[in-house]
Design a protein around this motif. Structure first.
Motif, PDB file in Angstrom:
ATOM      1  N   LEU A  38      24.639   5.949  -5.645  1.00 40.59           N
ATOM      2  CA  LEU A  38      23.121   5.670  -5.018  1.00 40.59           C
ATOM      3  C   LEU A  38      23.586   6.409  -3.616  1.00 40.59           C
ATOM      4  CD1 LEU A  38      22.466   2.054  -6.110  1.00 40.59           C
ATOM      5  CD2 LEU A  38      21.464   3.934  -7.090  1.00 40.59           C
ATOM      6  N   GLN A  39      24.612   6.182  -2.879  1.00 43.79           N
ATOM      7  CA  GLN A  39      24.884   6.788  -1.639  1.00 43.79           C
ATOM      8  C   GLN A  39      24.923   8.114  -1.613  1.00 43.79           C
ATOM      9  OE1 GLN A  39      28.598   4.977  -0.336  1.00 43.79           O
ATOM     10  NE2 GLN A  39      27.697   2.867  -0.001  1.00 43.79           N
ATOM     11  N   GLN A  40      25.440   8.883  -2.680  1.00 40.06           N
ATOM     12  CA  GLN A  40      25.225  10.370  -2.939  1.00 40.06           C
ATOM     13  C   GLN A  40      23.967  10.783  -3.089  1.00 40.06           C
ATOM     14  OE1 GLN A  40      27.955  11.874  -5.802  1.00 40.06           O
ATOM     15  NE2 GLN A  40      29.698  10.352  -5.169  1.00 40.06           N
ATOM     16  N   LEU A  41      23.132   9.937  -3.618  1.00 46.29           N
ATOM     17  CA  LEU A  41      21.684  10.611  -3.732  1.00 46.29           C
ATOM     18  C   LEU A  41      20.897  10.377  -2.513  1.00 46.29           C
ATOM     19  CD1 LEU A  41      20.812   8.805  -7.239  1.00 46.29           C
ATOM     20  CD2 LEU A  41      20.685  11.521  -6.707  1.00 46.29           C
ATOM     21  N   GLU A  42      21.216   9.144  -1.905  1.00 48.30           N
ATOM     22  CA  GLU A  42      20.559   9.065  -0.378  1.00 48.30           C
ATOM     23  C   GLU A  42      21.021  10.030   0.542  1.00 48.30           C
ATOM     24  OE1 GLU A  42      20.016   5.099   1.262  1.00 48.30           O
ATOM     25  OE2 GLU A  42      21.430   4.482  -0.296  1.00 48.30           O
ATOM     26  N   SER A  43      22.353  10.437   0.341  1.00 49.53           N
ATOM     27  CA  SER A  43      22.835  11.429   1.334  1.00 49.53           C
ATOM     28  C   SER A  43      22.041  12.778   0.994  1.00 49.53           C
ATOM     29  CB  SER A  43      24.400  11.963   1.281  1.00 49.53           C
ATOM     30  OG  SER A  43      25.093  10.580   1.807  1.00 49.53           O
ATOM     31  N   PHE A  44      22.040  13.064  -0.323  1.00 45.34           N
ATOM     32  CA  PHE A  44      21.335  14.531  -0.838  1.00 45.34           C
ATOM     33  C   PHE A  44      20.007  14.434  -0.223  1.00 45.34           C
ATOM     34  CE2 PHE A  44      19.689  17.398  -3.765  1.00 45.34           C
ATOM     35  CZ  PHE A  44      20.238  18.477  -3.556  1.00 45.34           C
ATOM     36  N   TYR A  45      19.280  13.418  -0.430  1.00 48.71           N
ATOM     37  CA  TYR A  45      17.899  13.184  -0.007  1.00 48.71           C
ATOM     38  C   TYR A  45      17.748  13.614   1.495  1.00 48.71           C
ATOM     39  CZ  TYR A  45      13.426  10.769   1.095  1.00 48.71           C
ATOM     40  OH  TYR A  45      12.137  10.637   1.547  1.00 48.71           O
ATOM     41  N   LEU A  70      15.699   3.425  -4.565  1.00 50.51           N
ATOM     42  CA  LEU A  70      17.152   3.750  -5.681  1.00 50.51           C
ATOM     43  C   LEU A  70      17.672   2.384  -5.831  1.00 50.51           C
ATOM     44  CD1 LEU A  70      18.878   6.800  -4.312  1.00 50.51           C
ATOM     45  CD2 LEU A  70      17.669   6.727  -6.482  1.00 50.51           C
ATOM     46  N   HIS A  71      18.090   1.584  -4.796  1.00 53.62           N
ATOM     47  CA  HIS A  71      18.703   0.295  -5.452  1.00 53.62           C
ATOM     48  C   HIS A  71      17.927  -0.665  -6.011  1.00 53.62           C
ATOM     49  CE1 HIS A  71      21.335   1.905  -2.082  1.00 53.62           C
ATOM     50  NE2 HIS A  71      22.264   0.824  -2.485  1.00 53.62           N
ATOM     51  N   ALA A  72      16.591  -0.785  -5.982  1.00 56.84           N
ATOM     52  CA  ALA A  72      15.672  -1.589  -6.941  1.00 56.84           C
ATOM     53  C   ALA A  72      15.602  -0.988  -8.294  1.00 56.84           C
ATOM     54  CB  ALA A  72      14.489  -1.478  -5.979  1.00 56.84           C
ATOM     55  N   LYS A  73      15.364   0.147  -8.320  1.00 60.86           N
ATOM     56  CA  LYS A  73      14.887   1.040  -9.471  1.00 60.86           C
ATOM     57  C   LYS A  73      16.580   1.105 -10.401  1.00 60.86           C
ATOM     58  CE  LYS A  73      13.130   3.651 -12.642  1.00 60.86           C
ATOM     59  NZ  LYS A  73      12.071   2.896 -13.353  1.00 60.86           N
ATOM     60  N   LYS A  82       0.770  -1.200   0.027  1.00 63.48           N
ATOM     61  CA  LYS A  82      -0.046  -0.124   0.265  1.00 63.48           C
ATOM     62  C   LYS A  82       0.744   1.158  -0.088  1.00 63.48           C
ATOM     63  CE  LYS A  82      -3.826  -2.287   2.466  1.00 63.48           C
ATOM     64  NZ  LYS A  82      -4.830  -2.636   2.046  1.00 63.48           N
ATOM     65  N   ASP A  83       1.938   1.198   0.649  1.00 59.57           N
ATOM     66  CA  ASP A  83       2.974   2.374   0.687  1.00 59.57           C
ATOM     67  C   ASP A  83       4.192   2.112  -0.468  1.00 59.57           C
ATOM     68  OD1 ASP A  83       1.703   3.793   2.624  1.00 59.57           O
ATOM     69  OD2 ASP A  83       2.224   2.409   4.104  1.00 59.57           O
ATOM     70  N   LEU A  84       4.753   3.077  -0.722  1.00 58.15           N
ATOM     71  CA  LEU A  84       5.841   2.989  -1.494  1.00 58.15           C
ATOM     72  C   LEU A  84       7.026   2.744  -0.729  1.00 58.15           C
ATOM     73  CD1 LEU A  84       5.488   6.113  -3.794  1.00 58.15           C
ATOM     74  CD2 LEU A  84       5.244   3.798  -4.411  1.00 58.15           C
TER      75      LEU A  84
END
Length: 124
Positions: free
Chosen positions: A107-114, A95-98, A86-88
């Motif tokens: 991926l780590q940089q994107l997570e950190s920026f998020y 990110l890791h799945a997509k 029901k939830d994303l």
């Protein structure tokens, strides 16, 4: 040879998972042997799946079938009786799945920026 009305066999109308797989596989012009090899499963297993003897394949096998045959996840999950989340997922697992083929450092940089943006704008 109607399997749809047997107890324990998920169905929607006249559609079972096996019927759906067989229809899509044949429409794609794939033999049982070839498609089983592409999935990395045995031909007898695929045959039994299509005949409705196995109504609930593992999520990994189901995901491969969905991808290979272009079946919507909603259709596949509906006929197997699996529930859709029901939830994303949270951002990191998404990110890791997509983008599993992206470098880990990206991926780590994107997570950190998020995380930075969530903190900066007090988002939670």
């Amino acid at each position: 040879m109607e399997h749809n009305n047997r107890p324990g066999r998920p169905s929607i109308g006249n559609s079972t998972l096996g019927n759906l797989i067989r229809h899509k596989r044949e429409a794609a012009g794939l033999s049982l042997t070839r498609f089983a090899a592409e999935l990395g499963i045995s031909r007898p297993y695929l045959s039994r799946l299509e005949r409705g003897e196995y109504a609930h394949p593992s999520p990994i096998v189901l995901a491969q079938i969905i991808k290979q045959l272009g079946i919507s996840a909603e259709d596949a999950y509906a006929v197997t009786g699996y529930l859709l989340p029901k939830d994303l997922p949270s951002f990191g697992p998404y990110l890791h799945a997509k983008h599993a083929d992206w470098p880990e450092n990206v991926l780590q940089q994107l997570e950190s920026f998020y995380d930075f943006l969530k903190q900066k704008y007090s988002l939670e």
